[in-house]
Structures are given as structure tokens and as C-alpha cells.
Write a protein that holds these residues in place. Structure first.
Motif, short mmCIF file in Angstrom:
data_model
loop_
_atom_site.label_atom_id
_atom_site.label_comp_id
_atom_site.label_asym_id
_atom_site.label_seq_id
_atom_site.Cartn_x
_atom_site.Cartn_y
_atom_site.Cartn_z
N UNK A 89 -4.12 -9.77 59.13
CA UNK A 89 -5.27 -9.72 58.16
C UNK A 89 -5.77 -8.16 58.14
N UNK A 90 -5.57 -7.24 59.22
CA UNK A 90 -5.80 -5.82 59.07
C UNK A 90 -4.68 -5.02 58.17
N UNK A 91 -3.67 -5.65 58.00
CA UNK A 91 -2.66 -5.04 57.17
C UNK A 91 -1.83 -3.85 58.08
N UNK A 92 -1.59 -4.26 59.38
CA UNK A 92 -1.11 -3.04 60.18
C UNK A 92 0.26 -3.90 60.89
N UNK A 93 1.28 -3.11 60.91
CA UNK A 93 2.59 -3.34 61.57
C UNK A 93 3.13 -2.17 62.44
N UNK A 94 4.16 -2.54 63.28
CA UNK A 94 4.39 -1.40 64.00
C UNK A 94 5.38 -0.76 63.20
N UNK A 95 5.40 0.57 63.30
CA UNK A 95 6.42 1.61 62.58
C UNK A 95 7.82 1.45 63.61
N UNK A 96 8.91 1.19 62.89
CA UNK A 96 10.06 1.15 63.77
C UNK A 96 10.56 2.81 64.08
N UNK A 97 11.22 2.66 65.11
CA UNK A 97 11.75 4.38 65.41
C UNK A 97 13.08 4.30 64.60
N UNK A 98 13.37 5.38 64.17
CA UNK A 98 15.03 5.57 63.46
C UNK A 98 15.87 5.91 64.77
N UNK A 99 16.87 5.18 64.71
CA UNK A 99 17.90 5.38 65.73
C UNK A 99 18.71 6.55 65.44
N UNK A 100 19.34 7.22 66.44
CA UNK A 100 20.00 8.52 66.31
C UNK A 100 21.19 8.12 65.58
N UNK A 101 21.62 8.78 64.50
CA UNK A 101 22.68 8.62 63.59
C UNK A 101 23.71 9.74 63.72
N UNK A 102 24.88 9.43 64.06
CA UNK A 102 25.93 10.50 64.40
C UNK A 102 26.41 11.00 63.00
N UNK A 103 26.27 12.41 62.71
CA UNK A 103 26.76 12.60 61.15
C UNK A 103 28.01 13.65 61.32
N UNK A 104 28.28 13.82 62.51
CA UNK A 104 29.60 14.75 62.53
C UNK A 104 30.64 13.81 63.38
N UNK A 105 31.93 13.96 63.13
CA UNK A 105 32.95 13.40 63.95
C UNK A 105 33.79 14.39 64.41
N UNK A 106 33.44 15.07 65.70
CA UNK A 106 34.11 16.18 66.32
C UNK A 106 35.25 15.75 67.06
N UNK A 107 35.57 14.27 67.01
CA UNK A 107 36.84 13.86 67.83
C UNK A 107 38.10 13.29 66.74
N UNK A 108 38.37 14.29 65.77
CA UNK A 108 39.24 13.89 64.97
C UNK A 108 40.61 14.79 65.07
N UNK A 109 41.71 14.31 64.32
CA UNK A 109 42.90 15.38 64.68
C UNK A 109 42.89 16.15 63.40
N UNK A 110 42.21 16.33 62.56
CA UNK A 110 42.63 17.29 61.26
C UNK A 110 42.31 18.58 61.59
#
Length: 127
Positions: A83-104
Motif C-alpha cells: 500500500x505504501x508502494x515500497x520494496x527492498x532495493x536489491x544489492x548488485x552482486x559483484x560481477x567479474x569483468x576480466x578473466x586473468x586466468x587465460x592462456x592467451x
């Protein structure tokens, strides 16, 4: 002004085909105890929600209210939050953006953190 209010009330009763005594009884009645308790809970839920930086959902708000001594069910908190129009804001999970364990192969570091140049728009290893 009071006379105008009475006239409007009488006119509404005539249009809606209701008795004037019923209208004035309705005007003078207080809100039911459940509605009054909901109003109090609205303020308490909003206070807990704001204190938590808008991160608490209904389970944690219900636990916080019980800790404050307010007896309320989680389902009631869910309904009042809707009724108040409120809901919990979800936290954004940490997202890995670099793959440093590659063989290239990895590109060479030509600058070696030497960002000082002799001329504008020139890098030392390009000249």
C-alpha cells in the motif's frame, strides 16, 4: 462557510438518495481501530525502511518491528508495504569483468607508466 458545507451535504444526500442523519453520522464517526493501527504501522514501517537505507524487505522489517515490541505478522507487513508502494532495493552482486586466468598472450606494456611527454599529443615510444 459552515452554511455552504451544510448545503453541499444536503445536496449530496438528495442526489445519492441517502438520509441527512446518515450522512452526518458518517461525517462524525472515527476511523475503526484497525485503520488507526494500520496508520501507526505505516509510520513505523516507513521509519524502519528509511533507517535501513531502503534495503530491508518485509522479513527484516517484521523482525525489527517485533524487536521494538510491535506484534505484527510478516504478511501484514507485506500488505502495508504494498500500500505504501515500497520494496527492498536489491544489492548488485559483484560481477567479474576480466578473466586473468587465460592462456592467451598478453600485450606488451610499451608505456611502462611513463606518461611524461616532450611535446603535446606525443607519447615517448611513438616518436
Amino acid at each position: 462557510m459552515q452554511r455552504l458545507d451544510r448545503l453541499v451535504g444536503c445536496l449530496m444526500c438528495w442526489v445519492l438518495k441517502q438520509s441527512r442523519s446518515g450522512y452526518y453520522t458518517w461525517c462524525n464517526c472515527l476511523a475503526s481501530p484497525g485503520i488507526q493501527e494500520n496508520e501507526l504501522l505505516f509510520h513505523q514501517i516507513q521509519q524502519v525502511y528509511d533507517t535501513s537505507c531502503q534495503s530491508y524487505g518485509s522479513p527484516r522489517i517484521q523482525v525489527a518491528l517485533v524487536a521494538q515490541g510491535v506484534s505484527v505478522s510478516r504478511q501484514r507487513v507485506v500488505r502495508l508495504m504494498a500500500k505504501l508502494g515500497i520494496s527492498a532495493r536489491s544489492r548488485h552482486k559483484f560481477q567479474v569483468t576480466a578473466d586473468s586466468k587465460h592462456a592467451r598472450p598478453i600485450a606488451e606494456n610499451h608505456l611502462n607508466k611513463d606518461f611524461v611527454t616532450s611535446e603535446p599529443d606525443r607519447v615517448g615510444w611513438l616518436t
